[in-house]
Design an enzyme around this catalytic site. Sequence first.
Site, mmCIF file in Angstrom:
data_model
loop_
_atom_site.group_PDB
_atom_site.id
_atom_site.type_symbol
_atom_site.label_atom_id
_atom_site.label_comp_id
_atom_site.label_asym_id
_atom_site.label_seq_id
_atom_site.Cartn_x
_atom_site.Cartn_y
_atom_site.Cartn_z
ATOM 1 N N HIS A 29 36.883 -6.156 9.726
ATOM 2 C CA HIS A 29 37.642 -6.458 9.869
ATOM 3 C C HIS A 29 38.035 -5.130 10.011
ATOM 4 O O HIS A 29 38.586 -4.131 9.638
ATOM 5 C CB HIS A 29 39.225 -6.640 9.976
ATOM 6 C CG HIS A 29 40.008 -6.701 9.685
ATOM 7 N ND1 HIS A 29 40.990 -7.847 9.633
ATOM 8 C CD2 HIS A 29 41.121 -5.484 10.733
ATOM 9 C CE1 HIS A 29 42.514 -8.015 10.545
ATOM 10 N NE2 HIS A 29 42.096 -6.351 11.266
ATOM 11 N N HIS A 31 39.108 -1.804 14.062
ATOM 12 C CA HIS A 31 39.951 -1.911 15.627
ATOM 13 C C HIS A 31 38.601 -1.006 15.766
ATOM 14 O O HIS A 31 39.438 0.578 15.169
ATOM 15 C CB HIS A 31 41.422 -1.635 15.231
ATOM 16 C CG HIS A 31 42.155 -2.573 14.540
ATOM 17 N ND1 HIS A 31 42.768 -3.745 15.776
ATOM 18 C CD2 HIS A 31 42.967 -3.241 13.342
ATOM 19 C CE1 HIS A 31 43.291 -4.261 14.711
ATOM 20 N NE2 HIS A 31 43.651 -4.482 14.043
ATOM 21 N N LYS A 115 40.276 -14.659 16.699
ATOM 22 C CA LYS A 115 41.444 -14.076 15.922
ATOM 23 C C LYS A 115 42.881 -14.593 16.704
ATOM 24 O O LYS A 115 43.124 -14.740 18.059
ATOM 25 C CB LYS A 115 41.000 -12.227 16.081
ATOM 26 C CG LYS A 115 41.826 -11.915 15.836
ATOM 27 C CD LYS A 115 42.055 -10.889 14.728
ATOM 28 C CE LYS A 115 43.406 -11.017 13.140
ATOM 29 N NZ LYS A 115 44.171 -9.855 13.024
ATOM 30 N N HIS A 152 45.683 -13.293 11.414
ATOM 31 C CA HIS A 152 46.901 -12.347 11.362
ATOM 32 C C HIS A 152 48.086 -13.964 10.609
ATOM 33 O O HIS A 152 48.553 -13.917 11.128
ATOM 34 C CB HIS A 152 47.727 -11.836 12.177
ATOM 35 C CG HIS A 152 48.795 -10.911 11.669
ATOM 36 N ND1 HIS A 152 48.307 -9.462 12.153
ATOM 37 C CD2 HIS A 152 49.985 -10.870 11.461
ATOM 38 C CE1 HIS A 152 49.796 -8.678 10.826
ATOM 39 N NE2 HIS A 152 49.869 -9.824 11.030
ATOM 40 N N HIS A 190 43.736 -8.933 5.930
ATOM 41 C CA HIS A 190 44.178 -7.998 5.082
ATOM 42 C C HIS A 190 45.455 -8.743 4.615
ATOM 43 O O HIS A 190 46.549 -8.767 4.442
ATOM 44 C CB HIS A 190 44.311 -6.969 6.493
ATOM 45 C CG HIS A 190 44.996 -7.959 7.724
ATOM 46 N ND1 HIS A 190 46.218 -8.684 7.693
ATOM 47 C CD2 HIS A 190 45.054 -7.613 8.428
ATOM 48 C CE1 HIS A 190 45.728 -9.536 8.502
ATOM 49 N NE2 HIS A 190 45.895 -8.269 9.416
ATOM 50 N N ASP A 262 40.978 -2.927 8.292
ATOM 51 C CA ASP A 262 41.600 -2.599 9.318
ATOM 52 C C ASP A 262 41.824 -1.597 9.475
ATOM 53 O O ASP A 262 42.750 -1.216 9.947
ATOM 54 C CB ASP A 262 43.278 -3.169 8.369
ATOM 55 C CG ASP A 262 43.698 -3.637 9.969
ATOM 56 O OD1 ASP A 262 43.528 -4.400 10.746
ATOM 57 O OD2 ASP A 262 45.500 -4.334 9.548
HETATM 58 O O1 DOR Z 1 48.624 -2.000 10.876
HETATM 59 C C1 DOR Z 1 47.572 -3.173 11.324
HETATM 60 N N1 DOR Z 1 47.765 -2.449 12.647
HETATM 61 N N2 DOR Z 1 48.196 -4.300 12.150
HETATM 62 C C2 DOR Z 1 47.763 -4.877 12.920
HETATM 63 O O2 DOR Z 1 47.264 -5.975 12.186
HETATM 64 C C3 DOR Z 1 47.145 -4.464 14.135
HETATM 65 C C4 DOR Z 1 46.733 -2.865 13.998
HETATM 66 C C5 DOR Z 1 46.760 -2.809 14.755
HETATM 67 O O3 DOR Z 1 46.058 -2.711 15.554
HETATM 68 O O4 DOR Z 1 47.077 -1.359 15.454
HETATM 69 ZN ZN ZN Z 2 44.206 -5.576 12.273
#
Ligand code: DOR
Ligand code: ZN
Length: 358
Positions: A29, A31, A115, A152, A190, A262
Amino acid sequence: MLQCRTLSLSLSYDDKMQKLTLIRPDDWHLHLRDGEALQAVLPHTVRQFARAIVMPNLKPPVRDLADAAAYRDRILAAIPAGKQFKPLMTLYLTDQTSPEDVLAAQASGFVQAVKYYPAGATTNAEFGVTDIRNCDPVFEVMQRLEMPLLLHGEVTDKAVDIFDREKVFIEQQLMPLRQRFPQLKVVMEHITTADAVEFVLVHDHIAATITPQHLLYNRNSLFNRGIRPHFYCLPILKRERHRQALLQAATSGNPKFFLGTDSAPHSRDRKENACGCAGCFSALHAIELYAEVFENANALDKLEAFASFYGPDFYQLPRNTEQITLIKTSWRIPDEVPFVDSQLVPLGAGSELMWQMA
Ligand code: DOR
Ligand code: ZN
């Protein structure tokens, strides 16, 4: 080199327990963002991980195969020269996603999952699903294809206390979804509560990722002699008893729980803000943070399977074969690292870690 008898197949310590060698992990997971931000953060992940499940919450989101293919190309182009890394792509589910979108994505071979963001739940979730039942035709196909649905898992109802939103999601959305699609493969992303751990434990075809921040910290870290925006992520940190439940799950050796950082980079100025963004940046030092967690729980022998085996097993992908080495040496997490025209503040900035990647 001493192969510890109690350990899994390939994890080994040297004879003074100063060196830890494990199969290269994957991040289930992550970003990565796009453009210059992607260029800035990707090398950190590539240093540690062989593959990552890449979140689709770009602006605009990655909604179909064409979006995923183009984003994948941009990620591949950003891999530092001479390094190996495989991005595993995901589609962002919307009220308009069709079964054909999922069929086409799956046929590509490089889209691994879909997702689900409840509309408005988090960063760039405004295109998310307004009512989970809108997606039943898509879930029907995913169940048949054995394609994982990544959740989520928080309700967005402002009347529900922010610390209860995961528990209420499980009751109001996940339990009925499970009844409608009992064979659907689901990853609760998460997870933050004992309730989620319990749900995962008792249901087949359901697994969960656990982040370093939810293993290391409880909600007190958000309010430690002042407000601490770099500990703010969604789902938000919970009470200590929930952290303990997550720790127990992660270090239990149960294959339903595996690594997903995450890591969610937001520049310092967007975090240290009157309306700060949600997300902890952990890509810099993720495996070292997890090693700290497992060492403190006296469970280093369970780290490799959590980090490198259970994820690919759930996704029905081959395990990696190359190895990484961690050295037992005290080092300090930097206060910041460069990020586009600003900085990123790493999770736990300024504190000491005891394992460092060689
Ligand atoms: O804290 C988070 N940041 N939770 C999420 O679900 C998205 C992520 C983000 O893309 O910044
Ligand atoms: Zn995330």
